[in-house]
Scaffold this active site. Structure first.
Site, PDB file in Angstrom:
ATOM      1  N   GLY A  55       0.771  -1.242   0.000  1.00 46.35           N
ATOM      2  CA  GLY A  55       0.000   0.000   0.000  1.00 46.35           C
ATOM      3  C   GLY A  55       0.806   1.300   0.000  1.00 46.35           C
ATOM      4  CG  ASP A  75      -2.385  -6.845  -4.342  1.00 46.74           C
ATOM      5  OD1 ASP A  75      -1.471  -6.128  -4.775  1.00 46.74           O
ATOM      6  OD2 ASP A  75      -2.269  -8.087  -4.230  1.00 46.74           O
ATOM      7  CG  ASP A  93      -6.819 -12.597 -10.414  1.00 43.62           C
ATOM      8  OD1 ASP A  93      -6.240 -11.802 -11.182  1.00 43.62           O
ATOM      9  OD2 ASP A  93      -6.615 -13.823 -10.417  1.00 43.62           O
ATOM     10  CG  ASP A 118       3.954  -0.995  -8.407  1.00 46.81           C
ATOM     11  OD1 ASP A 118       4.762  -0.974  -9.359  1.00 46.81           O
ATOM     12  OD2 ASP A 118       4.316  -1.055  -7.218  1.00 46.81           O
ATOM     13  CE  LYS A 158       6.487  -2.648 -10.844  1.00 47.55           C
ATOM     14  NZ  LYS A 158       6.619  -3.461  -9.627  1.00 47.55           N
TER      15      LYS A 158
END
Ligand code: SAM
Length: 202
Positions: A55, A75, A93, A118, A158
């Site tokens: 976090g 997450d 998910d 990320d 990312k």
């Protein structure tokens, strides 16, 4: 040996800094640096972060959007309770179909200004496999962004340096006005990790 030691020492510096500044992870500094360069997060904004556990980045976003803003932290792992009242955790998910509806439900009608991903897989150490696994998550995050980010909104994803990234980048250029690559200084020099930052959704 010396090189590994130096890399570990640098990571330790970020870890210690994160602890003393109240962030859950050193990833926080990647977002702070990206924001300084690209001005991604505004007061009152709505930010969705995919792959947000534990976090750190969401905490940075929370401080920047302030009490009028909102951060949705998504997450697959369960979050430790956040003290920040403007962070809503969502256990999901991002590869499952229902993730978009779960996010939309907690947004409660608000529009998304910035989507950060990320998300990264458990790495195997085999580069070819890891690149494929990472890019699957990156592409999935991009599809989600196309569905929920508002017009003129931004994304920060990312990714890994690879041929698939070049293809994705071309696609992103058709839906966003500005597309840039960003490598945070907290990222190891040997890593091929980077963030694709796109602003001004068309
Ligand atoms: C590098 S960590 C994120 C660190 C985080 N941004 C922070 O600031 O503390 C990557 C995260 O991606 C998550 N992840 C990997 N695959 C996922 C998936 N399919 N759906 C949701 N989260 C996923 C992992 O559980 C892990 O917590």
């Amino acid at each position: 040996m010396t090189r590994n030691w130096m890399l570990e020492a640098r990571r330790d510096v970020y870890r210690r800094r994160a602890r003393s500044e109240g962030y859950r992870s050193r990833a926080a500094y990647k977002l702070l640096e990206a924001d300084k360069k690209f001005r991604l997060i505004k007061d009152g904004a709505v930010v969705v972060e995919l792959g947000a556990w534990p976090g750190g980045m969401s905490q940075v976003a929370s401080r920047m959007v302030g009490p009028r803003g909102l951060v949705v932290a998504v997450d697959i792992k369960r979050f430790k309770k956040f003290e920040e009242s403007n962070i809503i955790p969502v256990e999901a998910d991002i590869c499952e179909e229902d993730v978009v509806s779960k996010i939309i439900e907690v947004l409660n009608g608000r529009q998304v200004d910035l989507l950060i991903s990320d998300a990264s897989p458990k790495f195997t150490g085999v580069r070819e496999v890891d690149v494929i696994k990472q890019m699957e998550l990156t592409e999935k995050a991009y599809r989600i962004a196309l569905e929920i980010v508002k017009k003129e909104g931004s994304i920060m994803l990312k990714a890994f340096e690879c041929d698939e990234l070049k293809l994705l980048e071309e696609e992103v250029k058709r839906s966003f006005k500005i597309v840039k690559r960003f490598i945070p200084s907290a990222t190891r020099k040997t890593s091929s990790e980077l963030y694709l930052i796109a602003q001004g959704k068309i």
